[in-house]
Design a protein around this motif. Structure first.
Motif, PDB file in Angstrom:
ATOM      1  N   ARG A   1       0.839  -1.308  -0.135  1.00  0.00           N
ATOM      2  CA  ARG A   1      -0.097   0.073   0.006  1.00  0.00           C
ATOM      3  C   ARG A   1       0.888   1.423  -0.014  1.00  0.00           C
ATOM      4  O   ARG A   1       0.644   2.180  -0.757  1.00  0.00           O
ATOM      5  CB  ARG A   1      -0.970  -0.100   1.222  1.00  0.00           C
ATOM      6  CG  ARG A   1      -2.266  -1.044   1.186  1.00  0.00           C
ATOM      7  CD  ARG A   1      -3.207  -0.822   2.174  1.00  0.00           C
ATOM      8  NE  ARG A   1      -2.763  -1.645   3.277  1.00  0.00           N
ATOM      9  CZ  ARG A   1      -2.648  -3.219   3.210  1.00  0.00           C
ATOM     10  NH1 ARG A   1      -3.047  -3.766   2.216  1.00  0.00           N
ATOM     11  NH2 ARG A   1      -2.451  -3.785   4.301  1.00  0.00           N
ATOM     12  N   CYS A   2       1.975   1.215   0.664  1.00  0.00           N
ATOM     13  CA  CYS A   2       3.048   2.231   0.755  1.00  0.00           C
ATOM     14  C   CYS A   2       3.513   2.437  -0.669  1.00  0.00           C
ATOM     15  O   CYS A   2       3.490   3.739  -0.985  1.00  0.00           O
ATOM     16  CB  CYS A   2       3.937   1.968   1.755  1.00  0.00           C
ATOM     17  SG  CYS A   2       3.323   2.361   3.350  1.00  0.00           S
ATOM     18  N   LYS A   3       3.800   1.390  -1.205  1.00  0.00           N
ATOM     19  CA  LYS A   3       4.482   1.591  -2.558  1.00  0.00           C
ATOM     20  C   LYS A   3       3.479   1.959  -3.496  1.00  0.00           C
ATOM     21  O   LYS A   3       3.935   2.817  -4.733  1.00  0.00           O
ATOM     22  CB  LYS A   3       4.954  -0.026  -3.011  1.00  0.00           C
ATOM     23  CG  LYS A   3       6.160  -0.508  -2.298  1.00  0.00           C
ATOM     24  CD  LYS A   3       6.634  -1.823  -2.721  1.00  0.00           C
ATOM     25  CE  LYS A   3       8.135  -2.172  -1.974  1.00  0.00           C
ATOM     26  NZ  LYS A   3       8.311  -3.439  -2.524  1.00  0.00           N
ATOM     27  N   GLN A   4       2.322   1.835  -3.536  1.00  0.00           N
ATOM     28  CA  GLN A   4       1.233   2.146  -4.515  1.00  0.00           C
ATOM     29  C   GLN A   4       0.968   3.612  -4.181  1.00  0.00           C
ATOM     30  O   GLN A   4       0.993   4.239  -5.145  1.00  0.00           O
ATOM     31  CB  GLN A   4      -0.136   1.419  -4.195  1.00  0.00           C
ATOM     32  CG  GLN A   4      -1.286   1.752  -5.102  1.00  0.00           C
ATOM     33  CD  GLN A   4      -2.518   1.158  -4.678  1.00  0.00           C
ATOM     34  OE1 GLN A   4      -2.836   0.702  -3.696  1.00  0.00           O
ATOM     35  NE2 GLN A   4      -3.010   0.735  -5.663  1.00  0.00           N
ATOM     36  N   GLU A   5       0.910   4.260  -2.909  1.00  0.00           N
ATOM     37  CA  GLU A   5       1.040   5.619  -2.645  1.00  0.00           C
ATOM     38  C   GLU A   5       1.956   6.550  -3.361  1.00  0.00           C
ATOM     39  O   GLU A   5       1.905   7.443  -3.681  1.00  0.00           O
ATOM     40  CB  GLU A   5       0.578   5.719  -1.432  1.00  0.00           C
ATOM     41  CG  GLU A   5      -0.507   5.341  -0.629  1.00  0.00           C
ATOM     42  CD  GLU A   5      -0.598   5.517   0.948  1.00  0.00           C
ATOM     43  OE1 GLU A   5       0.377   5.997   1.409  1.00  0.00           O
ATOM     44  OE2 GLU A   5      -1.730   4.975   1.343  1.00  0.00           O
ATOM     45  N   THR A   6       3.195   5.940  -3.336  1.00  0.00           N
ATOM     46  CA  THR A   6       4.478   6.646  -3.701  1.00  0.00           C
ATOM     47  C   THR A   6       4.729   6.148  -4.985  1.00  0.00           C
ATOM     48  O   THR A   6       5.689   6.836  -5.473  1.00  0.00           O
ATOM     49  CB  THR A   6       5.390   6.193  -2.781  1.00  0.00           C
ATOM     50  OG1 THR A   6       6.028   4.943  -2.837  1.00  0.00           O
ATOM     51  CG2 THR A   6       5.308   6.739  -1.514  1.00  0.00           C
TER      52      THR A   6
ATOM     53  N   TYR B   1       2.623 -11.731  -3.405  1.00  0.00           N
ATOM     54  CA  TYR B   1       1.413 -11.123  -2.610  1.00  0.00           C
ATOM     55  C   TYR B   1       1.156  -9.791  -2.879  1.00  0.00           C
ATOM     56  O   TYR B   1       0.118  -9.279  -3.141  1.00  0.00           O
ATOM     57  CB  TYR B   1       1.879 -11.608  -1.351  1.00  0.00           C
ATOM     58  CG  TYR B   1       0.691 -11.299  -0.262  1.00  0.00           C
ATOM     59  CD1 TYR B   1      -0.588 -11.681  -0.602  1.00  0.00           C
ATOM     60  CD2 TYR B   1       1.001 -10.333   0.684  1.00  0.00           C
ATOM     61  CE1 TYR B   1      -1.691 -11.238   0.643  1.00  0.00           C
ATOM     62  CE2 TYR B   1      -0.069 -10.084   1.578  1.00  0.00           C
ATOM     63  CZ  TYR B   1      -1.331 -10.350   1.687  1.00  0.00           C
ATOM     64  OH  TYR B   1      -2.186  -9.919   2.418  1.00  0.00           O
ATOM     65  N   GLN B   2       2.419  -8.933  -2.968  1.00  0.00           N
ATOM     66  CA  GLN B   2       2.002  -7.412  -3.234  1.00  0.00           C
ATOM     67  C   GLN B   2       1.659  -7.313  -4.487  1.00  0.00           C
ATOM     68  O   GLN B   2       0.701  -6.184  -4.626  1.00  0.00           O
ATOM     69  CB  GLN B   2       3.626  -6.834  -3.082  1.00  0.00           C
ATOM     70  CG  GLN B   2       4.172  -6.654  -1.688  1.00  0.00           C
ATOM     71  CD  GLN B   2       5.389  -5.950  -1.644  1.00  0.00           C
ATOM     72  OE1 GLN B   2       5.854  -5.149  -2.391  1.00  0.00           O
ATOM     73  NE2 GLN B   2       6.310  -6.531  -0.578  1.00  0.00           N
ATOM     74  N   ARG B   3       1.741  -7.896  -5.486  1.00  0.00           N
ATOM     75  CA  ARG B   3       1.477  -7.648  -6.851  1.00  0.00           C
ATOM     76  C   ARG B   3      -0.164  -8.025  -6.793  1.00  0.00           C
ATOM     77  O   ARG B   3      -1.101  -7.288  -7.464  1.00  0.00           O
ATOM     78  CB  ARG B   3       1.994  -8.507  -7.794  1.00  0.00           C
ATOM     79  CG  ARG B   3       3.561  -7.939  -8.170  1.00  0.00           C
ATOM     80  CD  ARG B   3       4.131  -8.677  -9.257  1.00  0.00           C
ATOM     81  NE  ARG B   3       5.584  -7.928  -9.524  1.00  0.00           N
ATOM     82  CZ  ARG B   3       6.590  -8.737  -9.232  1.00  0.00           C
ATOM     83  NH1 ARG B   3       6.528 -10.193  -8.835  1.00  0.00           N
ATOM     84  NH2 ARG B   3       7.730  -8.214  -9.456  1.00  0.00           N
ATOM     85  N   ARG B   4      -0.494  -9.026  -6.190  1.00  0.00           N
ATOM     86  CA  ARG B   4      -1.919  -9.410  -6.032  1.00  0.00           C
ATOM     87  C   ARG B   4      -2.661  -8.333  -5.438  1.00  0.00           C
ATOM     88  O   ARG B   4      -3.867  -7.975  -5.831  1.00  0.00           O
ATOM     89  CB  ARG B   4      -2.135 -10.771  -5.122  1.00  0.00           C
ATOM     90  CG  ARG B   4      -1.989 -12.061  -6.180  1.00  0.00           C
ATOM     91  CD  ARG B   4      -2.373 -13.385  -5.646  1.00  0.00           C
ATOM     92  NE  ARG B   4      -2.871 -13.054  -4.160  1.00  0.00           N
ATOM     93  CZ  ARG B   4      -3.339 -13.853  -3.584  1.00  0.00           C
ATOM     94  NH1 ARG B   4      -2.956 -15.265  -3.646  1.00  0.00           N
ATOM     95  NH2 ARG B   4      -3.990 -13.606  -2.321  1.00  0.00           N
ATOM     96  N   LEU B   5      -2.162  -7.879  -4.493  1.00  0.00           N
ATOM     97  CA  LEU B   5      -2.909  -7.016  -3.728  1.00  0.00           C
ATOM     98  C   LEU B   5      -2.997  -5.586  -4.503  1.00  0.00           C
ATOM     99  O   LEU B   5      -3.917  -4.908  -4.594  1.00  0.00           O
ATOM    100  CB  LEU B   5      -2.431  -6.437  -2.242  1.00  0.00           C
ATOM    101  CG  LEU B   5      -2.299  -7.466  -1.283  1.00  0.00           C
ATOM    102  CD1 LEU B   5      -1.297  -7.225   0.028  1.00  0.00           C
ATOM    103  CD2 LEU B   5      -3.633  -7.759  -0.708  1.00  0.00           C
ATOM    104  N   LEU B   6      -1.949  -5.225  -5.140  1.00  0.00           N
ATOM    105  CA  LEU B   6      -2.117  -3.895  -6.111  1.00  0.00           C
ATOM    106  C   LEU B   6      -2.945  -4.263  -7.223  1.00  0.00           C
ATOM    107  O   LEU B   6      -3.681  -3.451  -7.724  1.00  0.00           O
ATOM    108  CB  LEU B   6      -0.655  -3.905  -6.492  1.00  0.00           C
ATOM    109  CG  LEU B   6       0.382  -3.384  -5.312  1.00  0.00           C
ATOM    110  CD1 LEU B   6       1.779  -2.896  -5.948  1.00  0.00           C
ATOM    111  CD2 LEU B   6      -0.096  -1.857  -4.805  1.00  0.00           C
ATOM    112  N   ASP B   7      -3.320  -5.400  -7.646  1.00  0.00           N
ATOM    113  CA  ASP B   7      -3.846  -5.559  -8.758  1.00  0.00           C
ATOM    114  C   ASP B   7      -5.495  -5.664  -8.582  1.00  0.00           C
ATOM    115  O   ASP B   7      -6.176  -5.609  -9.337  1.00  0.00           O
ATOM    116  CB  ASP B   7      -3.727  -7.130  -9.482  1.00  0.00           C
ATOM    117  CG  ASP B   7      -2.429  -6.752 -10.373  1.00  0.00           C
ATOM    118  OD1 ASP B   7      -1.997  -5.882 -10.481  1.00  0.00           O
ATOM    119  OD2 ASP B   7      -1.900  -8.017 -10.757  1.00  0.00           O
ATOM    120  N   ARG B   8      -5.832  -5.465  -7.156  1.00  0.00           N
ATOM    121  CA  ARG B   8      -7.190  -5.544  -6.877  1.00  0.00           C
ATOM    122  C   ARG B   8      -7.782  -4.388  -7.418  1.00  0.00           C
ATOM    123  O   ARG B   8      -7.281  -3.188  -7.017  1.00  0.00           O
ATOM    124  CB  ARG B   8      -7.293  -5.631  -5.127  1.00  0.00           C
ATOM    125  CG  ARG B   8      -7.218  -7.131  -4.820  1.00  0.00           C
ATOM    126  CD  ARG B   8      -7.339  -7.334  -3.399  1.00  0.00           C
ATOM    127  NE  ARG B   8      -7.133  -8.721  -3.015  1.00  0.00           N
ATOM    128  CZ  ARG B   8      -7.036  -8.958  -1.614  1.00  0.00           C
ATOM    129  NH1 ARG B   8      -7.253  -8.022  -0.899  1.00  0.00           N
ATOM    130  NH2 ARG B   8      -6.810 -10.123  -1.228  1.00  0.00           N
TER     131      ARG B   8
END
Length: 88
Positions: A33-38, A81-88
């Motif tokens: 989530r932090c990576k997505q925000e930045t 896991y991070q990629r799966r969350l970001l793809d949601r």
């Protein structure tokens, strides 16, 4: 100590490993989530390289290779896991 006692010890250790692994993956989810925000990419090669160096230093000499193998897989699963969350 006999085989049964060793297996009971392994079972207790496995329960701890599962709990800690799940905890680590949840934190990896928070990081996504932090990576997505930045706008940061999921893969941070420098961070992973440093993490592998640290693991090599933390491990006993006779276990370093196996610890690095384990962490290669853990880091792979964390990225997935991070990629799966970001793809949601």
């Amino acid at each position: 100590m006999g085989l049964t006692e060793y297996r009971e010890e392994i079972d207790a250790i496995d329960r701890q490993i599962v709990e800690l692994f799940q905890q680590r993956m949840r934190v990896a989810g928070d990081i996504s989530r932090c990576k997505q925000e930045t706008g940061a990419p999921v893969l941070d090669r420098d961070r992973e390289k440093e993490k592998m160096r640290q693991i090599g230093e933390l491990a006993d000499e006779d276990m370093a290779q196996y610890c690095k193998m384990l962490y290669n897989k853990i880091l792979e699963m964390s990225r997935d896991y991070q990629r799966r969350l970001l793809d949601r």
